[in-house]
Structures are given as structure tokens and as C-alpha cells.
Write an enzyme that holds these catalytic residues in place. Structure first.
Site, PDB file in Angstrom:
ATOM      1  N   GLY A 243      -4.679   4.770   2.965  1.00 51.35           N
ATOM      2  CA  GLY A 243      -6.024   4.380   2.561  1.00 51.35           C
ATOM      3  C   GLY A 243      -6.077   3.705   1.206  1.00 51.35           C
ATOM      4  O   GLY A 243      -5.117   3.725   0.419  1.00 51.35           O
ATOM      5  N   HIS A 244      -7.232   3.123   0.910  1.00 53.09           N
ATOM      6  CA  HIS A 244      -7.434   2.339  -0.309  1.00 53.09           C
ATOM      7  C   HIS A 244      -7.178   3.154  -1.572  1.00 53.09           C
ATOM      8  O   HIS A 244      -7.511   4.327  -1.659  1.00 53.09           O
ATOM      9  CB  HIS A 244      -8.859   1.769  -0.341  1.00 53.09           C
ATOM     10  CG  HIS A 244      -9.928   2.821  -0.382  1.00 53.09           C
ATOM     11  ND1 HIS A 244     -10.402   3.369  -1.548  1.00 53.09           N
ATOM     12  CD2 HIS A 244     -10.624   3.418   0.613  1.00 53.09           C
ATOM     13  CE1 HIS A 244     -11.336   4.256  -1.280  1.00 53.09           C
ATOM     14  NE2 HIS A 244     -11.493   4.306   0.031  1.00 53.09           N
ATOM     15  N   ASN A 245      -6.530   2.502  -2.528  1.00 53.70           N
ATOM     16  CA  ASN A 245      -6.241   3.072  -3.848  1.00 53.70           C
ATOM     17  C   ASN A 245      -5.296   4.265  -3.819  1.00 53.70           C
ATOM     18  O   ASN A 245      -5.160   4.978  -4.827  1.00 53.70           O
ATOM     19  CB  ASN A 245      -7.525   3.459  -4.596  1.00 53.70           C
ATOM     20  CG  ASN A 245      -8.316   2.241  -5.024  1.00 53.70           C
ATOM     21  OD1 ASN A 245      -9.321   1.915  -4.399  1.00 53.70           O
ATOM     22  ND2 ASN A 245      -7.853   1.549  -6.058  1.00 53.70           N
TER      23      ASN A 245
END
Length: 330
Positions: A243-245
Site C-alpha cells: 500500500g501507499h507510503n
């Protein structure tokens, strides 16, 4: 077809030869299916019983094996059979798919792109504006690399992979078929009138270190503000979601169908078992292990092994399972 003498195999794996086999070895094979001319592996004692009925000519075996090869067959004793087999598989690897031309006529390469020496770009691939490819990068057919992305030397990108804009990829990486790098992260909030969802755009990128391998159909989403990061040497299996970041340290391993929600942090050498799920904003510290199918909802200390759903210390979880079995019998 590649083939090796038994003496050559012994030299390749730096082993000790036991027995006398004159067969030429043309392929490795698992012990149950092996034929004359095959080399197999006996990595521990539970496979030793299979040797009697195996047709393999040679076996790579661990040092402590108690049995001996038959007449006309041989063992090559090594300290680590798995690492020895890795050397053999490398030696027997077939040639890579053939490129008739370095850049196929149907490939689209933007005039602003920088393509290093020795690069190969397959049919129907797209290399976008201001993309930089280092030396000896291999782009197989039907790959898209979008604007402002950078790919380091010797990286291999297999068919169907999409590398979105602004991605930064290191050297000696391998991306298998249909990998998605840098797609939007998953972010929505209820609208102010409560009648719909507002999309949260992700305007960051993905940064991938050197020597990273990503399995087929895996997805690495770009950061909301800054970067999703994979450190050097990470190995990602098929069908993995990052997932993002999220930030992965060096040499992390994620097995198939596992997933990280947004903003997860993994230290160095973290191992995630198949189908494990990690909650957003969780930190799993260096050297920790997450068992297959586990659900991690809180931070994991360095070196710990956690299992279960929700995941907790493996020894504590085993006690819980034993207690439940006893309760069920009453």
C-alpha cells in the site's frame, strides 16, 4: 542442451564426491521424478528414504546423510544443499528469450527518453517522456514505462508490467509479468453530504532499491505525498499488495497473497508469510517474522515471530491454541 559431468557438478558446488558415476548430467529434477542423467537433491533425512527407488544418477546431499549411493550412482556432499541447488539451477538455466533487434520497430520510445547502451525493448512497449533507462536494461514486449521514470542498469522488466510516472528503480531488479508499480493508492472519504465518496488522490511516487525482485501480478502503490519505498534486496512473491507510503527496509521477503495497508514500515530482514495482512501504520521491526495467514494489528518488536489472527507472540499463540483444544474436549 546443457550438460555436465559429475566431476564438473562437484566443482560447481564445491562438494565432496562419494561414489562413481560416469553419466552425463543434463537436468536437475525432484527425487521422485528423476531419471538417469538427472541430478536431484536430498536436503534432509526425511527425503533419504526416497533414494532407494529414485532413478537419478547423482544427488546433492547434506553432510550428515547416513546412506550411500548405489553402484554407478554418486552423492555430492555439501554443507548447504539448498544453496548448492541454487548454483546448479543457475548453471542449467536456459537462454533468455531472443531479441532480433535491440529496439523492436513497433516499440514507441519518446524522443526525450534516454536509452543506455545495451538496452533491449520488445514489441509494442512504450517508453514515455523523459524516461531514463540505464545500461543493459531489458524491456520485454508489452511493457509501459511512463513519464519521468528512471530504471537502473541490468534491470529486467517482463511483459505486461506497467511502471507509472515518476517511479525510481534501481539496478539489477527483476519485475515479472503484469507487475503494477506506482498506481494510485486506495484512499476515499465520505463526501460532506454523506451521499458518496471523495477520492483522495496520491501524488507521490515509488522508489525501489537495487536487486529487488517482484513476482507476477503484484502491486506497489505510489505514496500519497512522498514515496512508497522498497529497500535493496527485497523479494516480493506473486499477488502481493504493498500500500501507499509503505517503507520496506533491506532484504525483506513477502510471500504470495500477503499485503501491507498504507504507511506500514518494515525493518531490515522482515519475513511476511503467505496470505498475511498488515494493518495500516503498523511497524514491524528488523528481523521479525509474521506467520502465514496472520493478521497484524499492532507493532512487532525486532526479532519476534508472531502468528494468528490477531497476531501475537508465537509461543503465546501456541498456548492459546492448546487451551482451546482442551476446552473443546470438555
Amino acid at each position: 542442451m546443457k550438460s555436465f559431468s559429475v566431476e564438473e557438478i562437484k566443482s560447481l558446488v564445491s562438494g565432496e564426491l562419494i561414489g562413481n558415476c560416469k553419466d552425463q548430467i543434463f537436468a536437475p529434477e525432484q527425487i521422485e521424478n528423476a531419471l538417469k542423467g538427472n541430478v536431484t537433491i536430498i536436503g534432509n533425512s526425511k527425503y533419504a528414504r526416497l533414494w532407494e527407488n529414485s532413478n537419478a544418477s547423482v544427488a546433492i546431499v547434506y553432510e550428515g546423510i547416513k546412506i550411500l549411493p548405489e553402484d554407478g550412482k554418486a552423492f555430492v556432499k555439501v554443507k548447504n544443499p539448498d544453496l548448492a541447488m541454487a548454483i546448479l539451477l543457475d548453471a542449467f538455466e536456459p537462454e533468455s528469450p531472443y531479441f532480433e533487434t535491440d529496439i523492436h520497430p513497433t516499440a514507441v520510445v519518446d524522443k526525450t527518453a534516454i536509452v543506455g547502451s545495451g538496452c533491449k525493448i520488445g514489441a509494442n512497449s512504450y517508453i514515455g517522456k523523459d524516461v531514463t533507462l540505464g545500461e543493459n536494461v531489458i524491456i520485454y514486449p508489452n511493457v509501459c514505462v511512463f513519464d519521468d521514470s528512471t530504471i537502473g542498469n541490468e534491470t529486467v522488466v517482463w511483459s505486461g508490467t506497467v511502471i507509472r510516472e515518476r517511479s525510481i528503480i534501481g539496478t539489477h531488479c527483476i519485475f515479472h509479468s503484469n507487475v503494477s508499480i506506482g498506481a494510485d493508492g486506495f484512499g476515499y472519504r465520505p463526501s460532506s453530504d454523506g451521499r458518496g465518496l471523495v477520492k483522495i488522490k496520491h501524488i507521490g511516487n515509488v522508489v525501489i532499491g537495487n536487486g529487488v525482485e517482484v513476482g507476477a501480478n503484484s502491486c506497489i502503490d505510489r505514496g500519497k505525498f512522498s514515496s512508497t519505498i522498497l529497500g535493496d534486496g527485497c523479494k516480493i512473491d506473486n499477488l502481493v499488495q504493498i500500500g501507499h507510503n509503505s517503507v520496506l527496509g533491506r532484504f525483506c521477503i513477502m510471500a504470495g497473497n500477503s499485503g501491507l495497508a498504507g504507511s506500514v514500515t518494515l525493518g531490515d530482514g522482515v519475513m511476511i508469510g503467505g496470505s498475511a495482512s498488515i494493518k495500516d501504520h503498523v511497524t514491524i521491526h528488523s528481523g521479525a517474522k509474521v506467520g502465514a495467514g496472520s493478521g497484524v494489528i499492532s507493532d512487532v518488536p525486532a526479532g519476534k515471530t508472531v502468528v494468528g489472527y490477531p497476531a501475537c507472540d508465537s509461543r503465546e499463540k501456541m498456548k492459546q491454541w492448546v487451551a482451546l483444544r482442551k476446552l473443546a474436549k470438555n
